[in-house]
Design a protein around this motif. Structure first.
Motif, mmCIF file in Angstrom:
data_model
loop_
_atom_site.group_PDB
_atom_site.id
_atom_site.type_symbol
_atom_site.label_atom_id
_atom_site.label_comp_id
_atom_site.label_asym_id
_atom_site.label_seq_id
_atom_site.Cartn_x
_atom_site.Cartn_y
_atom_site.Cartn_z
ATOM 1 N N LYS A 39 -36.610 -19.585 18.600
ATOM 2 C CA LYS A 39 -37.272 -18.275 17.787
ATOM 3 C C LYS A 39 -38.205 -17.684 18.600
ATOM 4 O O LYS A 39 -39.654 -17.414 17.950
ATOM 5 C CB LYS A 39 -37.622 -18.824 16.500
ATOM 6 C CG LYS A 39 -36.699 -19.466 15.579
ATOM 7 C CD LYS A 39 -37.153 -19.716 13.999
ATOM 8 C CE LYS A 39 -36.220 -20.208 13.329
ATOM 9 N NZ LYS A 39 -35.067 -20.979 13.586
ATOM 10 N N ARG A 62 -33.291 -17.989 21.109
ATOM 11 C CA ARG A 62 -32.661 -18.002 19.536
ATOM 12 C C ARG A 62 -33.150 -19.084 19.017
ATOM 13 O O ARG A 62 -33.794 -19.372 18.011
ATOM 14 C CB ARG A 62 -31.383 -17.531 19.682
ATOM 15 C CG ARG A 62 -31.360 -15.967 19.351
ATOM 16 C CD ARG A 62 -29.821 -15.593 18.639
ATOM 17 N NE ARG A 62 -30.035 -15.920 17.319
ATOM 18 C CZ ARG A 62 -29.096 -16.111 16.294
ATOM 19 N NH1 ARG A 62 -27.937 -16.595 16.796
ATOM 20 N NH2 ARG A 62 -29.514 -16.047 14.775
ATOM 21 N N LYS A 121 -35.467 -10.754 17.636
ATOM 22 C CA LYS A 121 -34.163 -10.400 17.893
ATOM 23 C C LYS A 121 -33.878 -10.495 19.196
ATOM 24 O O LYS A 121 -34.556 -10.405 19.947
ATOM 25 C CB LYS A 121 -34.015 -8.955 17.155
ATOM 26 C CG LYS A 121 -32.582 -8.361 17.237
ATOM 27 C CD LYS A 121 -32.286 -7.204 16.333
ATOM 28 C CE LYS A 121 -32.834 -6.166 16.982
ATOM 29 N NZ LYS A 121 -32.638 -4.714 16.146
ATOM 30 N N CYS A 133 -38.404 -8.015 20.465
ATOM 31 C CA CYS A 133 -36.920 -8.027 20.849
ATOM 32 C C CYS A 133 -36.685 -8.242 22.356
ATOM 33 O O CYS A 133 -37.149 -7.632 23.279
ATOM 34 C CB CYS A 133 -36.587 -6.383 20.604
ATOM 35 S SG CYS A 133 -34.876 -6.117 20.974
ATOM 36 N N GLY A 177 -23.718 -18.349 18.379
ATOM 37 C CA GLY A 177 -25.303 -18.326 18.063
ATOM 38 C C GLY A 177 -25.951 -17.871 19.090
ATOM 39 O O GLY A 177 -27.266 -18.252 19.175
ATOM 40 N N ASP A 190 -28.066 -12.258 18.284
ATOM 41 C CA ASP A 190 -28.089 -11.698 17.270
ATOM 42 C C ASP A 190 -27.060 -10.361 16.901
ATOM 43 O O ASP A 190 -26.681 -10.261 15.776
ATOM 44 C CB ASP A 190 -29.691 -11.235 16.484
ATOM 45 C CG ASP A 190 -30.507 -12.467 16.358
ATOM 46 O OD1 ASP A 190 -30.385 -13.256 15.651
ATOM 47 O OD2 ASP A 190 -31.420 -12.663 17.322
ATOM 48 N N GLU A 191 -27.144 -9.713 17.959
ATOM 49 C CA GLU A 191 -26.446 -8.663 17.981
ATOM 50 C C GLU A 191 -25.896 -8.200 19.378
ATOM 51 O O GLU A 191 -26.487 -8.673 20.506
ATOM 52 C CB GLU A 191 -27.584 -7.431 17.821
ATOM 53 C CG GLU A 191 -27.155 -6.083 17.097
ATOM 54 C CD GLU A 191 -28.418 -5.189 17.209
ATOM 55 O OE1 GLU A 191 -29.317 -5.497 16.397
ATOM 56 O OE2 GLU A 191 -28.131 -4.137 17.528
ATOM 57 N N LEU A 219 -21.841 -14.011 19.902
ATOM 58 C CA LEU A 219 -22.108 -13.859 18.594
ATOM 59 C C LEU A 219 -21.818 -15.138 17.786
ATOM 60 O O LEU A 219 -22.468 -15.899 16.886
ATOM 61 C CB LEU A 219 -21.632 -12.821 17.661
ATOM 62 C CG LEU A 219 -22.321 -11.287 18.182
ATOM 63 C CD1 LEU A 219 -21.299 -10.110 17.590
ATOM 64 C CD2 LEU A 219 -23.583 -11.419 17.464
#
Lengths: 289, 289
Positions: A24, A21, A28, A3, A46, A49-50, A43
């Motif tokens: 990857k 992101r 998260k 995370c 992209g 994620d949060e 958000l």
């Protein structure tokens, strides 16, 4: 590592989150900002994620990157120090000594703090300017202290390399001296010139007849004012030092113009022209890598 | 009009000659330069029909454009005044009052002299950088005196429009004030900064860690040193005037940093940022035209 929390979703924070992101690199990516609208944009595009307005979400983090203006980093460290955090913490501040000083509040987490500075700004700012390729072929300077954990330092260096950057390790004071010369002083001069001309009675005519040279010279005066306010004040000592050298040099040029001292002028203009060409070659080689 | 003579085959003179030939605006384009090699390049790249080292060829001219550094223009006017010339004479100097003063030696040809300045330089210089599209969407300021012949003035204005430029008419003193602010001072600051940093013990490190902001800010320090020496000395009064305003402003910023006066800094940084954005809009609109 699962995370990542990025605190401050501006140009730099947003670009880091977006690229992490895309690649990857984490399970998260959480973004924190004091502006809910910024969170929505992040958000939607992209980049995260949060989203959270609240620093307490950092307890989930394995890695935290603080990407706010330099003077806000102080306050964030104080708040983080009150949370049960077990994470590698890094930042992206343009001034390193003052950030390291304020990171001491992290106490027994201080060894997990890795001071870093990606030299990849732009006169654009904000999440809408976020660009996942922003760091490719740019340099990131990491300025570990004697207390910095080696594994944490290597992790942050590797992370930046994955984002496309070239990593250099340097002493924080050395970093602050070099950046005062190459970045902080030029920004101060550009802001000062544009502020000065805008106050001129003929400012409309002045801007109307300005061309490409003026455009390039003053581009950095379009940069974020809060960010630069913080940099000027937190790197005060090194900035004033290099400003004094510049002011002395400018005074010498002025005297040479008053005295019509052609020898002085030609020598120093040639010197500058040669150094500028040398710098252009360094940049060209770096971009080829 | 049948014969154009361009004196001085640098970036500007070469670009004028090239475009005039491309558009077939004259039956013949003759280039004069004190460097035979430059003449060969100009012939090879199709910028001119004929090359001469000698000003006496100007007796053939219907139009003469002097495109040398400003302080050389003086000497050329003196030599032209001794030849039996019947031509419209113009120049491209970045300073207009001093050029007009030296043009008075042309005596009864003075009314045929049209002072002009294309605002279209670059940090590149020399015939090899000549570009027939250099003037498209750029501004040319013409600064006629009360003696300037109307027909000659209109001819030069039309010629520049054919080369793609936008023409403005202005008083020479006003021109010199505006250019001191938008061009001559920024060049002086960029030359001064690069000269100053190159003398620094850590100059190698400084250039190594500099990025895009520094590149743009210092681009103009790569400009031709002889040309800028001449500009600084011939526009001395206006340049020193605007330099004093800048120095005062810089001192105010310095004091605000020393005193950590956040209100002053944020107000003036915002002011500069706003003015820079306004200037960017002007430029964007002009490029759309």
């Amino acid at each position: 590592m699962t995370c990542l929390v990025v605190i401050g979703l501006g140009l730099i924070g947003g670009s880091i989150a977006k690229k992490c992101r895309e690649l990857k690199l984490f399970n998260k990516v959480i973004g924190i900002d004091n502006n809910q609208d910024v969170g929505k944009i992040a958000l939607n595009c992209g980049a995260i994620d949060e989203f959270s307005l609240n620093l307490s979400i950092c307890v989930q983090a394995d890695v935290i990157i603080v990407a706010t203006p330099v003077m806000v980093i102080n306050k964030i460290f104080t708040q983080l120090s009150k949370l049960p955090i077990d994470a590698i913490i890094s930042d992206v501040g343009s001034v390193k000594q003052s950030v390291i000083t304020s990171a001491k509040v992290l106490d027994n987490q201080f060894s997990n703090f890795v001071p870093a500075h990606p030299i990849a700004g732009s006169e654009q700012s904000g999440i809408t300017a976020a660009d996942s390729n922003l760091f490719i072929n740019h340099q990131v300077i990491i300025t570990p202290t004697k207390d910095t954990d080696n594994k944490a330092c290597n992790f942050i260096a590797d992370l930046w390399r994955k984002l496309g950057a070239q990593v250099a390790i340097m002493d924080a004071k050395n970093h602050d001296q070099i950046l005062a010369a190459t970045s902080h002083l030029p920004h101060l001069l550009a802001f000062t010139l544009v502020d000065c001309l805008a106050k001129n009675d003929e400012s409309l005519q002045i801007f109307n007849y300005a061309a490409g040279g003026f455009r390039d010279f003053t581009r950095i005066a379009g940069s974020d004012s809060k960010m630069w306010h913080d940099i000027f004040l937190t790197n005060k000592e090194q900035l004033l030092n290099v400003l004094d050298g510049f002011t002395y040099n400018l005074h010498e040029f002025k005297q040479a113009i008053i005295n019509e001292d052609s020898n002085f002028l030609i020598e120093h203009l040639n010197n500058a022209q040669g150094a500028r060409k040398y710098f252009a070659e360094i940049l060209a080689q770096r971009n080829k890598q």
